[in-house]
Design a protein around this motif. Structure first.
Motif, short mmCIF file in Angstrom:
data_model
loop_
_atom_site.label_atom_id
_atom_site.label_comp_id
_atom_site.label_asym_id
_atom_site.label_seq_id
_atom_site.Cartn_x
_atom_site.Cartn_y
_atom_site.Cartn_z
N ALA A 51 0.84 -1.20 0.00
CA ALA A 51 0.00 0.00 0.00
C ALA A 51 0.88 1.25 0.00
N CYS A 52 1.95 1.24 0.81
CA CYS A 52 2.90 2.37 0.85
C CYS A 52 3.47 2.59 -0.54
N TYR A 53 3.90 1.48 -1.17
CA TYR A 53 4.51 1.61 -2.48
C TYR A 53 3.50 2.15 -3.49
N GLU A 64 15.08 9.78 -11.08
CA GLU A 64 14.73 8.78 -12.09
C GLU A 64 13.63 7.85 -11.60
N GLY A 65 12.82 7.38 -12.54
CA GLY A 65 11.72 6.47 -12.23
C GLY A 65 12.07 5.03 -12.55
N TRP A 139 17.32 7.10 0.10
CA TRP A 139 17.16 8.49 0.55
C TRP A 139 16.77 9.44 -0.60
N ARG A 140 16.86 8.94 -1.85
CA ARG A 140 16.72 9.81 -3.00
C ARG A 140 15.30 10.35 -3.18
N SER A 141 14.31 9.44 -3.09
CA SER A 141 12.92 9.88 -3.29
C SER A 141 11.99 8.96 -2.52
N ALA A 142 10.72 9.39 -2.37
CA ALA A 142 9.74 8.56 -1.66
C ALA A 142 9.53 7.25 -2.40
N PHE A 143 9.60 7.32 -3.73
CA PHE A 143 9.47 6.10 -4.53
C PHE A 143 10.57 5.09 -4.16
N LEU A 144 11.81 5.58 -4.09
CA LEU A 144 12.92 4.65 -3.79
C LEU A 144 12.88 4.20 -2.33
N SER A 145 12.43 5.07 -1.41
CA SER A 145 12.29 4.65 -0.01
C SER A 145 11.33 3.49 0.09
#
Lengths: 213, 140
Positions: A51-53, A64-65, A139-145
């Motif tokens: 759900a977080c992801y 980057e995505g 640490w780079r983005s919420a996506f990567l976290s």
């Protein structure tokens, strides 16, 4: 129920409202159900991470995505490793269930399973280190976290499964395939197959849907 | 249920012990797999994994169709794993493991759909999209 009580009283017996005696369950008879309950609660942990992801997966923070970062051939190889390990664990269980099963044969299949699991972990760690090297760490983005948390938690489960597997290989080497060890092998079997089920969600939602856009 | 009650009251003295015998067939036997079962599960899994990867990697179909197929195949593969690898049946452990699974699935559906639904609207209402931010920044 009330009819029974009535009838019993009519026969001149004391009605039984609750049982005083302890139930006599054979040792370990409820282990499999209890372990299944644990797996279901583990499933809820993964549900929350998914759900977080799903919520954070598009917050790239200008970075980057998935399309640029993920290498699908590597993920396909990883998926194959885990699927093979599921099959070889199945062979270990079949060998165990055969009458007069040899400890060596079961150990052999377990070791093969462990090697596939280890290969999976190595590929995953290689992928992680590549990402961090490219500056795409958690640490780079919420996506990567959320990506590192979800996939990392799965990887941690596989690591624990591997430690458990090595322990059981030693255990059955020392004490043979007794009732207790069979039960432990069955629990690990459920754990291992369960991790493969979670991985289906990971490669579909995170990698395939991520690359798709 | 009523037949059971009658049966038990007929053997009033044994009543307390009769109930225990369920332990023999309910818990003692673990679900067994067979070589055939594992192979069917494995081959189905390979097919259900290879198709989504091939579709995404080659990009033969358009995005929406691919997404639907990929998600559907994942759902089927989860069921395949449950049946052939985890030996899930509605009667294993007296139905309790299936009940736990059902409960978990319901909670997962609520968690996922609820989170995505609520947070999507929060995002849409509260936050400027990254594209909008860059535009504003370039304008300044």
């Amino acid at each position: 129920m009330s009819a029974q009580t009535f009838e019993a009283t009519a026969n001149g017996e004391t009605p039984l409202f609750y049982e005083v005696e302890e139930h006599h369950h054979p040792e370990g008879s409820s282990t499999m159900l209890g372990f299944w309950m644990y797996l279901m609660s583990d499933c809820l942990i993964f549900a929350i991470l998914f759900a977080c992801y799903a919520v954070l997966g598009h917050s790239y923070g200008g970075g980057e995505g998935p399309k640029q970062l993920f290498e699908l051939p590597l993920v396909a190889l990883n998926t194959a490793m885990l699927l093979f390990s599921s099959l070889t664990y199945g062979f270990a269980m079949l060998t165990m269930e055969r009458p007069g099963a040899s400890v060596r044969a079961v150990q052999g299949w377990l070791i093969v399973t462990g090697l596939f699991g280890l290969a999976f972990l190595c590929i995953e760690l290689y992928e992680f280190s590549n990402l961090i090297h490219e500056g795409a760490g958690p640490w780079r983005s919420a996506f990567l976290s959320s990506f590192f948390t979800l996939v990392g938690t799965h990887g941690l489960h596989v690591t624990v499964g591997l430690i458990w597997l090595v322990t059981l290989v030693a255990q059955i080497g020392m004490h043979g395939l007794g009732q207790a060890n069979r039960r432990r092998l069955m629990c690990l079997s459920m754990f291992w197959h369960f991790l493969d089920v979670i991985w289906i969600g990971v490669f579909t939602i995170v990698y395939l849907m991520g690359v798709l856009g | 249920m009523s037949a059971d009650t009658l049966h038990n009251s007929a053997h009033g003295h044994d009543h307390g012990h009769d109930d225990h015998t369920h332990g023999d067939h309910g818990h003692g036997e673990a679900p067994h797999g067979s070589l055939r079962g594992y192979m069917i599960g494995f081959i189905l899994s390979v097919i259900l994994t290879a198709i989504p990867f091939a579709l995404v990697m080659t990009g033969k179909l358009d995005g929406t169709t691919t997404a639907v197929i990929v998600l559907a195949m994942a759902a089927i593969q989860v069921v395949v794993h449950m049946v052939f690898f985890l030996h899930m049946t509605t009667t294993a452990e007296g139905g309790w493991s299936f009940l736990a699974l059902l409960f978990t699935v319901i909670v997962i559906v609520i968690t996922l759909s609820g989170s995505i639904w609520v947070m999507y609207h929060m995002n849409a209402n509260m936050m400027p999209s990254p594209a909008a931010v860059t535009e504003t920044m370039s304008q300044q």
